[in-house]
Design an enzyme around this catalytic site. Structure first.
Site, PDB file in Angstrom:
ATOM      1  N   GLU A   1       0.831  -1.202   0.000  1.00 16.83           N
ATOM      2  CA  GLU A   1       0.000   0.000   0.000  1.00 16.83           C
ATOM      3  C   GLU A   1       0.867   1.254   0.000  1.00 16.83           C
ATOM      4  OE1 GLU A   1      -3.539   2.040   2.711  1.00 16.83           O
ATOM      5  OE2 GLU A   1      -2.802   0.044   3.156  1.00 16.83           O
TER       6      GLU A   1
ATOM      7  N   HIS B   1      18.567   4.671 -14.453  1.00 16.94           N
ATOM      8  CA  HIS B   1      17.616   3.739 -13.861  1.00 16.94           C
ATOM      9  C   HIS B   1      17.730   2.387 -14.558  1.00 16.94           C
ATOM     10  CE1 HIS B   1      14.805   7.097 -12.147  1.00 16.94           C
ATOM     11  NE2 HIS B   1      16.062   7.227 -11.769  1.00 16.94           N
TER      12      HIS B   1
ATOM     13  N   GLU C   1      15.675   0.576 -16.178  1.00 12.45           N
ATOM     14  CA  GLU C   1      15.107   0.466 -17.529  1.00 12.45           C
ATOM     15  C   GLU C   1      16.107   0.939 -18.584  1.00 12.45           C
ATOM     16  OE1 GLU C   1      11.578   1.485 -14.764  1.00 12.45           O
ATOM     17  OE2 GLU C   1      13.713   1.951 -14.927  1.00 12.45           O
TER      18      GLU C   1
ATOM     19  N   CYS D   1       9.337   5.635 -14.572  1.00 10.93           N
ATOM     20  CA  CYS D   1       9.132   7.071 -14.402  1.00 10.93           C
ATOM     21  C   CYS D   1       8.983   7.689 -15.789  1.00 10.93           C
ATOM     22  CB  CYS D   1      10.300   7.696 -13.647  1.00 10.93           C
ATOM     23  SG  CYS D   1      11.874   7.659 -14.542  1.00 10.93           S
TER      24      CYS D   1
ATOM     25  N   CYS E   1      12.208   7.399 -17.971  1.00 14.50           N
ATOM     26  CA  CYS E   1      12.457   6.050 -18.474  1.00 14.50           C
ATOM     27  C   CYS E   1      11.455   5.677 -19.555  1.00 14.50           C
ATOM     28  CB  CYS E   1      12.410   5.049 -17.332  1.00 14.50           C
ATOM     29  SG  CYS E   1      13.867   5.106 -16.260  1.00 14.50           S
TER      30      CYS E   1
END
EC number: 3.5.4.36
Length: 224
Positions: free
Chosen positions: A60, A98, A100, A128, A131
C-alpha cells in the site's frame, strides 16, 4: 486500499560509494573519494530472497523502496525460427541511470535487424516519465522489438506527467500490465536465489490479491 507513495530518499555522495566522509582533511583520502565512480548498475541471474520480499511486494505504501529491480527475459528469433533466450536481473539506486535505461545500455545495447526480439520485463514499479521516454525512443528505432512490461506497483501514478508517459507507451505498442500473484510466483521460481538441493514454495503475502486488483483498476483508468 493500495496507494502509491514513492519516497525516494536523497543519499549522500559517500553512501553511494560505500565510503565514509570522515577525515576529509587528508588530501589523499579526499582524492580517493572524488575519483571513485558513481554507483554501478548491479546485474545477475538471481536476486537474494530478502530483496525480492521487500522490493517486489505490491504494498500500500512503498516508502523506503527507492530502488528499481528489473527481471528480464529476452528471446531473439532468427529468420529460420530458431530462438535464443537469456534472462537475468538489474537493480539501481535511482542515483543515476535507472534500471530500464541500463537494460538498453548493458543487456541489449544493439539490435540485429535480422532478428525478432520478444522482451519481457518484471519490474518492481512502473517506469518514471524519463524512463518511459527512453523506452519510446528505443521502440521507435527498433521495429523488430516487442516489449511486455509487468509491474508490481505503479510509480507516482497520480502525477499527470507519469500518466501521460504510460499512455504514450501503450500507443507505441508497449504492453503494460500489473503483476498477478502468479507473476510474483514466476519471479520467485525463476529469478530468486533458492536453497541448494531444493526450492521453497512461494508464500504470497496477505494483501497480494487485493493490491493487484487495486493497481489493475488504476492502470486501466489511466490507459483508457
Amino acid at each position: 486500499m493500495a496507494q502509491k507513495e514513492e519516497a525516494a530518499e536523497a543519499a549522500a555522495p559517500a553512501s553511494q560509494n560505500g565510503d565514509d566522509l570522515e577525515n576529509l582533511e587528508d588530501p589523499e583520502k579526499l582524492k580517493e573519494l572524488i575519483d571513485l565512480p558513481p554507483f554501478e548498475i548491479v546485474t545477475g541471474e538471481r536476486l537474494p530472497v530478502n530483496y525480492f520480499k521487500f522490493q517486489f511486494r505490491n504494498v500500500e505504501y512503498s516508502s523506503g523502496r527507492n530502488k528499481t529491480f528489473l527481471c528480464y527475459v529476452v528471446e531473439a528469433q532468427n529468420k529460420g525460427g530458431q530462438v535464443q533466450a537469456s534472462r537475468g536481473y538489474l537493480e539501481d539506486e535511482h542515483a543515476g541511470a535507472h534500471a530500464e535505461e541500463a537494460f538498453f545500455n548493458t543487456i541489449l545495447p544493439a539490435f540485429d535487424p535480422a532478428l525478432k526480439y520478444n522482451v519481457t520485463w518484471y519490474v518492481s514499479s512502473s517506469p518514471c516519465a524519463a524512463c518511459a521516454d527512453r523506452i519510446l525512443k528505443t521502440l521507435s528505432k527498433a521495429k523488430n522489438l516487442r516489449l511486455l512490461i509487468l509491474v508490481g506497483r505503479l510509480f507516482m501514478w497520480e502525477e499527470p506527467e507519469v500518466q501521460a508517459a504510460l499512455k504514450k507507451l501503450k500507443e507505441a505498442g508497449c504492453k503494460l500490465r500489473i503483476m498477478k500473484p502468479q507473476d510474483f510466483e514466476y519471479i520467485w521460481q525463476n529469478f530468486v536465489e533458492q536453497e541448494e538441493g531444493e526450492s521453497k514454495a512461494f508464500q504470497p503475502w496477505e494483501d497480494i490479491q487485493e493490491n493487484f486488483l487495486y493497481y489493475e483498476e488504476k492502470l486501466a483508468d489511466i490507459l483508457k
